[in-house]
Design a protein around this motif. Structure first.
Motif, short mmCIF file in Angstrom:
data_model
loop_
_atom_site.label_atom_id
_atom_site.label_comp_id
_atom_site.label_asym_id
_atom_site.label_seq_id
_atom_site.Cartn_x
_atom_site.Cartn_y
_atom_site.Cartn_z
N GLU A 264 0.80 -1.21 0.00
CA GLU A 264 0.00 0.00 0.00
C GLU A 264 0.85 1.27 0.00
O GLU A 264 0.33 2.35 -0.26
CB GLU A 264 -1.01 -0.05 1.14
CG GLU A 264 -2.03 -1.14 0.86
CD GLU A 264 -3.07 -1.35 1.94
OE1 GLU A 264 -2.94 -0.77 3.04
OE2 GLU A 264 -4.02 -2.12 1.67
N ALA A 265 2.14 1.13 0.27
CA ALA A 265 3.08 2.25 0.13
C ALA A 265 3.79 2.18 -1.22
O ALA A 265 4.70 2.96 -1.48
CB ALA A 265 4.10 2.24 1.28
N PHE A 266 3.37 1.21 -2.06
CA PHE A 266 3.91 1.00 -3.41
C PHE A 266 5.41 0.68 -3.39
O PHE A 266 6.15 1.03 -4.29
CB PHE A 266 3.61 2.20 -4.31
CG PHE A 266 2.21 2.73 -4.15
CD1 PHE A 266 1.11 1.90 -4.39
CD2 PHE A 266 1.98 4.02 -3.71
CE1 PHE A 266 -0.19 2.38 -4.23
CE2 PHE A 266 0.69 4.51 -3.55
CZ PHE A 266 -0.40 3.68 -3.80
N GLN A 267 5.83 -0.01 -2.33
CA GLN A 267 7.23 -0.40 -2.19
C GLN A 267 7.46 -1.79 -2.75
O GLN A 267 6.62 -2.68 -2.59
CB GLN A 267 7.64 -0.41 -0.71
CG GLN A 267 7.55 0.94 -0.05
CD GLN A 267 7.77 0.85 1.45
OE1 GLN A 267 7.73 -0.21 2.05
NE2 GLN A 267 7.98 2.01 2.06
N THR A 268 8.59 -1.96 -3.41
CA THR A 268 8.97 -3.27 -3.92
C THR A 268 10.33 -3.64 -3.36
O THR A 268 11.10 -2.77 -2.94
CB THR A 268 9.02 -3.29 -5.46
OG1 THR A 268 9.93 -2.29 -5.91
CG2 THR A 268 7.64 -3.04 -6.06
N ILE B 52 5.62 -7.77 -14.00
CA ILE B 52 5.41 -6.34 -13.75
C ILE B 52 6.76 -5.65 -13.71
O ILE B 52 7.71 -6.15 -13.11
CB ILE B 52 4.73 -6.13 -12.37
CG1 ILE B 52 3.38 -6.79 -12.30
CG2 ILE B 52 4.64 -4.64 -12.04
CD1 ILE B 52 2.80 -6.78 -10.89
N ASP B 53 6.82 -4.47 -14.29
CA ASP B 53 7.97 -3.59 -14.08
C ASP B 53 7.77 -3.02 -12.67
O ASP B 53 6.81 -2.29 -12.42
CB ASP B 53 7.95 -2.47 -15.12
CG ASP B 53 9.05 -1.46 -14.92
OD1 ASP B 53 9.97 -1.70 -14.10
OD2 ASP B 53 9.01 -0.41 -15.59
N PRO B 54 8.65 -3.35 -11.72
CA PRO B 54 8.39 -3.00 -10.32
C PRO B 54 8.65 -1.54 -9.95
O PRO B 54 9.04 -1.24 -8.83
CB PRO B 54 9.32 -3.94 -9.56
CG PRO B 54 10.46 -4.16 -10.47
CD PRO B 54 9.87 -4.14 -11.87
N GLN B 55 8.42 -0.64 -10.87
CA GLN B 55 8.58 0.79 -10.57
C GLN B 55 7.38 1.26 -9.73
O GLN B 55 6.25 0.81 -9.94
CB GLN B 55 8.65 1.59 -11.87
CG GLN B 55 9.82 1.21 -12.75
CD GLN B 55 11.15 1.37 -12.02
OE1 GLN B 55 11.40 2.38 -11.37
NE2 GLN B 55 12.00 0.36 -12.13
N PRO B 56 7.60 2.17 -8.78
CA PRO B 56 6.51 2.63 -7.92
C PRO B 56 5.28 3.11 -8.69
O PRO B 56 4.14 2.84 -8.28
CB PRO B 56 7.14 3.78 -7.12
CG PRO B 56 8.58 3.44 -7.08
CD PRO B 56 8.88 2.77 -8.41
N LYS B 57 5.47 3.81 -9.83
CA LYS B 57 4.33 4.31 -10.61
C LYS B 57 3.47 3.15 -11.12
O LYS B 57 2.24 3.19 -11.07
CB LYS B 57 4.84 5.16 -11.78
CG LYS B 57 3.72 5.70 -12.64
CD LYS B 57 4.25 6.49 -13.82
CE LYS B 57 3.08 6.94 -14.68
NZ LYS B 57 3.51 7.55 -15.91
N VAL B 58 4.11 2.09 -11.62
CA VAL B 58 3.39 0.92 -12.15
C VAL B 58 2.65 0.20 -11.01
O VAL B 58 1.47 -0.13 -11.14
CB VAL B 58 4.37 -0.05 -12.86
CG1 VAL B 58 3.67 -1.33 -13.27
CG2 VAL B 58 5.01 0.64 -14.06
N ILE B 59 3.35 -0.01 -9.91
CA ILE B 59 2.74 -0.69 -8.75
C ILE B 59 1.57 0.14 -8.23
O ILE B 59 0.51 -0.42 -7.91
CB ILE B 59 3.80 -0.91 -7.64
CG1 ILE B 59 4.93 -1.83 -8.13
CG2 ILE B 59 3.15 -1.46 -6.38
CD1 ILE B 59 4.51 -3.24 -8.48
N LYS B 60 1.72 1.45 -8.19
CA LYS B 60 0.64 2.33 -7.72
C LYS B 60 -0.60 2.20 -8.60
O LYS B 60 -1.72 2.10 -8.10
CB LYS B 60 1.11 3.78 -7.67
CG LYS B 60 0.05 4.74 -7.18
CD LYS B 60 0.56 6.17 -7.11
CE LYS B 60 -0.53 7.09 -6.57
NZ LYS B 60 -0.05 8.47 -6.46
N GLU B 61 -0.42 2.19 -9.91
CA GLU B 61 -1.56 2.06 -10.83
C GLU B 61 -2.28 0.72 -10.63
O GLU B 61 -3.52 0.68 -10.61
CB GLU B 61 -1.09 2.18 -12.27
CG GLU B 61 -0.68 3.57 -12.67
CD GLU B 61 -0.04 3.65 -14.06
OE1 GLU B 61 0.03 2.60 -14.75
OE2 GLU B 61 0.38 4.75 -14.44
N LEU B 62 -1.52 -0.36 -10.49
CA LEU B 62 -2.13 -1.68 -10.29
C LEU B 62 -2.88 -1.75 -8.97
O LEU B 62 -4.03 -2.20 -8.92
CB LEU B 62 -1.06 -2.77 -10.35
CG LEU B 62 -0.38 -2.97 -11.71
CD1 LEU B 62 0.85 -3.86 -11.57
CD2 LEU B 62 -1.35 -3.54 -12.72
#
Length: 163
Positions: free
Chosen positions: A43-47, A82-92
């Protein structure tokens, strides 16, 4: 006589349950365990740079996200990388949260464990999204995707998450 009739079905039931658990004990199945830290990280979009990330379901609102340690090979073509970039994770994650919220549910984080109890990854989904973790030879792992249709509309059809 009546007491005997009640005890026999119960004994049969207990025997079946015990056989099931004994049979599963020797299998190479892992587990998914609720974990607050995993929830907070997603939920913090951390990978984690030591993990590869994947999603299942539609890209706009996936049914589940997983992170699997890079030392393990995912044995499934149903998970999409998934490309584990914060922007991509945030959108998903935002897409997942929006569809779940419309249905009065929310996502939770879990840790994925192998058959020996070692943490091998993380999982993020609603509680109803079920899975099995099957360990293969060496570092192979099969993580079953949840049902593709997790949310239904009032008319009995699926909404956009099931397409």
């Amino acid at each position: 006589m009546n007491k005997l009739r009640q005890e026999v079905p119960f004994s049969v039931f207990v025997s079946i349950v015990l056989c099931f658990f004994i049979g599963c004990a020797g299998a190479n199945y892992g587990s998914v365990v609720p974990n607050t830290a995993a929830t907070k990280a997603f939920e913090a979009f951390q990978t984690d740079p030591d993990m590869n990330y994947y999603y299942s379901g539609p890209q706009a609102n996936p049914n589940a996200l997983i992170g699997l340690k890079k030392s393990y090979a995912l044995n499934s073509d149903l998970w999409k990388p998934i490309d584990p970039q914060p922007k991509v994770i945030k959108e998903l994650i935002t897409g997942m949260q929006n569809i779940a919220s419309e249905h009065g549910e929310c996502q939770h984080g879990f840790i994925i464990r192998d058959n020996k109890g070692n943490t091998i990854g993380v999982w993020y989904s609603i509680l109803r999204a079920r899975t099995f973790i099957k360990m293969g030879n060496g570092n192979q792992v099969e993580i079953f995707t949840p049902d593709l249709i997790l949310f239904r509309t009032g008319d009995g059809g699926s909404d956009e998450s099931g397409k």
